[in-house]
Scaffold this motif. Structure first.
Motif, mmCIF file in Angstrom:
data_model
loop_
_atom_site.group_PDB
_atom_site.id
_atom_site.type_symbol
_atom_site.label_atom_id
_atom_site.label_comp_id
_atom_site.label_asym_id
_atom_site.label_seq_id
_atom_site.Cartn_x
_atom_site.Cartn_y
_atom_site.Cartn_z
ATOM 1 N N MET A 1 41.899 30.386 32.888
ATOM 2 C CA MET A 1 41.336 31.715 33.135
ATOM 3 C C MET A 1 42.377 32.831 33.170
ATOM 4 S SD MET A 1 38.130 32.081 32.911
ATOM 5 C CE MET A 1 38.083 33.809 33.405
ATOM 6 N N VAL B 1 34.506 21.434 35.473
ATOM 7 C CA VAL B 1 35.797 21.957 35.048
ATOM 8 C C VAL B 1 35.674 23.261 34.269
ATOM 9 C CG1 VAL B 1 37.841 21.430 33.671
ATOM 10 C CG2 VAL B 1 36.700 19.621 34.956
ATOM 11 N N ASP B 2 34.667 23.336 33.379
ATOM 12 C CA ASP B 2 34.614 24.504 32.493
ATOM 13 C C ASP B 2 33.607 25.552 32.947
ATOM 14 O OD1 ASP B 2 32.549 22.786 31.884
ATOM 15 O OD2 ASP B 2 32.836 22.821 29.722
ATOM 16 N N LEU C 1 42.181 36.035 30.647
ATOM 17 C CA LEU C 1 42.066 37.396 31.170
ATOM 18 C C LEU C 1 43.243 38.248 30.705
ATOM 19 C CD1 LEU C 1 40.794 36.528 34.777
ATOM 20 C CD2 LEU C 1 39.463 37.523 32.903
ATOM 21 N N ARG D 1 45.056 22.018 25.506
ATOM 22 C CA ARG D 1 45.869 21.266 26.475
ATOM 23 C C ARG D 1 47.313 21.752 26.460
ATOM 24 N NH1 ARG D 1 42.770 16.492 24.230
ATOM 25 N NH2 ARG D 1 41.201 16.119 25.818
ATOM 26 N N VAL E 1 51.833 27.904 29.867
ATOM 27 C CA VAL E 1 51.210 29.218 30.024
ATOM 28 C C VAL E 1 52.190 30.380 29.914
ATOM 29 C CG1 VAL E 1 49.248 28.511 31.366
ATOM 30 C CG2 VAL E 1 51.398 28.964 32.517
ATOM 31 N N GLU E 2 53.411 30.165 30.349
ATOM 32 C CA GLU E 2 54.327 31.299 30.482
ATOM 33 C C GLU E 2 54.672 31.936 29.139
ATOM 34 O OE1 GLU E 2 55.106 32.677 33.238
ATOM 35 O OE2 GLU E 2 54.152 31.158 34.500
ATOM 36 N N TYR F 1 33.676 29.726 29.205
ATOM 37 C CA TYR F 1 33.508 28.418 29.827
ATOM 38 C C TYR F 1 34.802 27.630 29.717
ATOM 39 C CZ TYR F 1 28.610 29.754 29.674
ATOM 40 O OH TYR F 1 27.431 30.424 29.841
ATOM 41 N N VAL F 2 35.776 28.012 30.539
ATOM 42 C CA VAL F 2 37.069 27.327 30.485
ATOM 43 C C VAL F 2 37.501 26.917 31.881
ATOM 44 C CG1 VAL F 2 37.844 28.540 28.415
ATOM 45 C CG2 VAL F 2 38.379 29.475 30.676
ATOM 46 N N ALA F 3 38.458 25.982 31.926
ATOM 47 C CA ALA F 3 39.003 25.527 33.192
ATOM 48 C C ALA F 3 39.742 26.679 33.874
ATOM 49 C CB ALA F 3 39.958 24.360 32.948
ATOM 50 N N GLU F 4 39.788 26.598 35.199
ATOM 51 C CA GLU F 4 40.465 27.636 35.974
ATOM 52 C C GLU F 4 41.921 27.801 35.521
ATOM 53 O OE1 GLU F 4 39.178 29.800 37.926
ATOM 54 O OE2 GLU F 4 41.099 30.702 38.424
ATOM 55 N N THR F 5 42.540 26.695 35.095
ATOM 56 C CA THR F 5 43.923 26.779 34.631
ATOM 57 C C THR F 5 44.057 27.735 33.447
ATOM 58 O OG1 THR F 5 43.408 24.725 33.470
ATOM 59 C CG2 THR F 5 44.813 24.550 35.384
ATOM 60 N N THR G 1 44.913 26.948 41.094
ATOM 61 C CA THR G 1 46.091 26.532 40.320
ATOM 62 C C THR G 1 47.321 27.320 40.745
ATOM 63 O OG1 THR G 1 46.062 28.185 38.560
ATOM 64 C CG2 THR G 1 44.459 26.391 38.390
ATOM 65 N N VAL H 1 47.508 25.208 28.370
ATOM 66 C CA VAL H 1 47.530 25.193 29.835
ATOM 67 C C VAL H 1 48.844 24.648 30.375
ATOM 68 C CG1 VAL H 1 45.046 25.075 30.235
ATOM 69 C CG2 VAL H 1 46.312 22.969 30.037
ATOM 70 N N ALA H 2 49.522 23.820 29.586
ATOM 71 C CA ALA H 2 50.785 23.259 30.053
ATOM 72 C C ALA H 2 51.962 24.199 29.788
ATOM 73 C CB ALA H 2 51.036 21.904 29.394
ATOM 74 N N GLY I 1 48.838 22.295 33.563
ATOM 75 C CA GLY I 1 48.684 21.353 32.468
ATOM 76 C C GLY I 1 47.476 20.471 32.695
ATOM 77 N N ILE I 2 47.526 19.328 32.082
ATOM 78 C CA ILE I 2 46.377 18.442 32.086
ATOM 79 C C ILE I 2 46.577 17.344 33.111
ATOM 80 C CG2 ILE I 2 45.679 18.887 29.726
ATOM 81 C CD1 ILE I 2 47.438 16.573 28.864
ATOM 82 N N PRO J 1 34.094 28.496 35.367
ATOM 83 C CA PRO J 1 34.875 29.333 36.278
ATOM 84 C C PRO J 1 33.949 30.291 37.038
ATOM 85 C CG PRO J 1 35.038 30.201 34.054
ATOM 86 C CD PRO J 1 34.243 28.918 33.969
#
Lengths: 282, 408
Positions: free
Chosen positions: B30, A136-137, B34, B189, B195-196, B24-28, A162, B192-193, A188-189, A139
């Motif tokens: 990224m 997951v972490d 950036l 968390r 983002v906007e 090192y983060v989830a694609e959600t 996503t 990511v939920a 989200g999660i 990219p």
């Protein structure tokens, strides 16, 4: 650049078989070691017979930042029961003795692997019969860490796309991705919301326009009819939180698994598999 | 390890300080990371952004903070008038909101406004980094949600109430062990939920690139001021710098402008809790190993399976199992000496500073002072130490009373 021999590629073989059958697949996620290593082994072993086409096995981590309460809790149950990355690999090895065909993808976070040692982990995972990784972490920006070594070792590297992945980002996400693309259908999660069919369909076409890889869709799929809807527009549906919640429901007040916890998980997988099989791929 | 020509050029474009740092983060996450990086790069080159920062730093935060010669303490530690090292305090506890956290929050909230974000989230341990965003959100009329561990909420009740007075929503985090790392997980968390509209103000020099560099830049105002003020007071550079380290933002703010002045010795003081050898501590560099958490590679408290261990310290602000990645790099290059102080040593220093200087320090800088106390007696008055007094102790009086067995 894949080093995988197509004939021995369980994941590609499975997607090819699904295509030949004219149906979408069911990817079942459970956390390795949840609720304890023994019960977890029973759960995993019974998944193919219950109708899971691909197994996604969570590697428990103390700080699963991209996961919701259900999967976080399952990770903690597993860790509290003494689960480790080494035991997760053993679980796969044990499973593989009886089942040479069902693909197993390990999903998790990088730190336990980093601690284990990248080379040792890849060697042990390949030897045990793991088919691919979702980390997951990690990219695309960090591909040197594990993605490229994993591909070179013969493992698939599955990445998440996503709703916020624009064209440029999608290009980046698809680079070095293999096996399938995992589309995260809501922001989200894990396990909290679900997305509308139309928006999923549009996103899947966007990915398919840029890649020949199968697309699996996850996040928020809990019921057979949702799974059915998803495979009408995608190659596979991923179900995780609902299965993990079923594990939790099968614990007694002291947190010990009741005898039928594996059966309850398998029953839900059977329902979901029925849903998937009644869906038509377009 | 090959030593660099300059210690101040990092990170590289991928956010690495040597092997540390990164994204090192989830694609959600990224696209968000950036976007923040792009906006920050543009803001840095925009004189109006710096002008806004300077305006609020001066008129609202109260900068520059004084550089104060703690003569009584110097004499006390030296064992008599004119003996022992000459100790200066950088008085960042006098900032509005009571700590150095205001420097960083000011910078990030101006960036959030620039990006058109309409909601702020933040994580906090001691509550100082909760109070600072809550304060600036009140000033700029932005809704603010603060993630704080249940354990910390209990031990930092005054700061929780402050945040609420300022209009922030304090979200109690019960996942994990209910401390700073769990608060950070939950804030990520949330981000990511949402983002906007949401901007995540990370409170320390950790997290994915560009946060470690960005927070360092905003906090570097501390070290820049010290250079000027020391020039005015003594006509030269200090000999030693000392600061406490949890994530390490106040320390990095003091250290960074001096990294290339290799004649200046630099000490970062980690929280040793009950003692590093007891396992009950928060000293990531002294007692941890490199790993990956919260978006960066850095030293972490972890077990052999790579699971993150809970940190332990009397100071909620130091109670974090990681440390900013640039500190890990400065540790490995040997430029900065990382040492530690126990709960007990910090408590003693807390009381000493209150009694001798009439300044009640936060428990965090009390760790720095505990180390100053060890080094000062053996030095002469021509050795100048600057210690970052990065926060005031009002928030800690209940904790200290409790530790001393005093019932309030």
């Amino acid at each position: 650049m894949s080093e995988i021999d197509p004939k021995n590629d369980r994941l590609n073989r499975r997607f090819a078989a699904l295509k030949a059958e004219g149906r979408g697949g069911l990817v079942a996620f459970v956390t390795a070691g949840d609720p304890n290593p023994e019960a977890s082994a029973r759960i995993v072993k019974g998944l193919p017979a219950a109708g899971a086409d691909i197994i996604e096995l969570g590697m428990p981590f103390s700080d699963p930042m991209a996961d919701g309460p259900s999967i976080q809790a399952s990770s903690l149950r597993a860790l509290n029961a003494g689960m480790t990355l080494r035991k997760t690999i053993e679980l796969v090895r044990d499973f593989r003795r009886d089942d040479p065909d069902t693909p197993i993808i390990l999903m998790g976070y990088y730190n336990p692997i980093y601690r284990y040692g990248v080379d040792a982990f890849l060697a042990d995972a390949v030897e045990a019969g793991v088919d691919g990784l979702i980390i997951v972490d990690l990219p695309p920006e960090e591909d040197d860490e594990l993605c490229l070594p994993a591909r070179a070792a013969g493992l698939h590297w599955i990445r998440l796309a996503t709703p916020t992945s624009d064209a440029e980002r999608l290009e980046k996400v698809l680079t070095n991705t293999s096996g399938f693309v995992y589309y995260v259908s809501v922001m989200g999660i894990t396990g909290t919301k679900s997305a509308a069919r139309d928006s999923i369909a549009a996103a899947v076409s966007r990915i398919k326009a840029r890649s020949d890889l199968p697309v699996a869709v996850g996040f928020g799929i809990r019921r057979p009819e949702q799974a059915q809807e998803v495979v009408s527009v995608a190659d596979a549906a991923v179900v995780g939180s609902a299965l993990v919640d079923t594990v939790k429901a099968g614990l007694d007040e002291a947190g010990q698994p009741q005898d039928d916890v594996a059966a309850a998980v398998h029953a839900l997988v059977r329902d979901l598999a029925t849903g998937v099989r009644s869906g038509q791929t377009e | 390890m090959e030593l660099p020509n300059s210690y101040r050029t990092g990170p590289d474009e991928r956010g690495h300080f040597g092997i540390f740092g990164g994204r090192y983060v989830a694609e959600t996450l990224m696209p968000l990371i950036l976007a923040v990086e792009k906006a920050y790069t543009a803001a840095r080159q925009d004189p109006s952004f710096q002008a806004d920062f300077d305006y609020y730093a001066k008129h609202y935060v109260g900068r520059p903070s004084p550089l104060y010669f703690a003569e009584r303490l110097s004499d006390e530690l030296g064992g008599g008038p004119g003996r022992g090292a000459k100790i200066y305090f950088k008085r960042d506890e006098l900032n509005h909101t009571g700590s150095h956290k205001a420097n960083n929050v000011l910078g990030q909230i101006l960036l959030a406004r620039r990006m058109g974000k309409t909601r702020i989230i933040a994580e906090t341990g001691a509550g100082q980094h909760g109070v600072a965003p809550a304060t600036f959100c009140a000033l700029f009329t932005l809704p603010c949600t603060i993630y704080m561990g249940q354990t910390d909420i209990e031990r930092q009740a005054p700061n929780v109430f402050r945040m609420k007075l300022l209009g922030a929503e304090v979200h109690s985090v019960t996942s994990g062990t209910g401390t700073l790392k769990d608060a950070m997980n939950d804030a990520l968390r949330d981000w990511v939920a949402n983002v906007e509209n949401t901007f995540y103000i990370i409170g320390t020099v950790a997290g994915p690139h560009p946060y470690p560099a960005m927070v360092r830049d905003f906090q570097s105002i501390i070290g820049k001021e010290v250079r000027e003020q020391m020039q005015e007071a003594e006509g030269r550079l200090p000999d030693s710098l000392v600061a406490c380290i949890g994530g390490g933002s106040n320390a990095m703010g003091l250290f960074h402008p001096f990294l290339d002045d290799t004649e200046v010795k630099i000490y970062g003081v980690e929280a040793a809790g009950l003692g590093v050898n007891t396992g009950e501590h928060a000293a990531s560099l002294t007692g941890g190993q490199p790993g990956v958490l919260h978006g960066n590679r850095t030293y972490l408290l972890q077990n052999d399976d790579g699971q993150i261990k809970d940190a332990f310290s009397i100071s909620a602000g130091l109670d974090y199992p990681g440390i900013g990645p640039e500190h890990s790099w400065l540790h490995e290059t040997g430029r900065v000496n990382y040492v530690s102080a126990t709960d007990e040593e910090a408590l003693d220093a807390f009381q000493l500073c209150s009694r001798i200087e009439g300044i009640i320090p936060a428990l965090e800088p009390a760790h720095a002072l505990a180390y100053v106390r060890k080094m000062a007696p053996d030095l002469n008055r021509d050795h100048i130490i600057v210690m970052n007094l990065c926060g005031r102790g009002d928030k800690d009086v209940f904790t200290v009373a409790d530790a001393l067995g005093v019932e309030l």
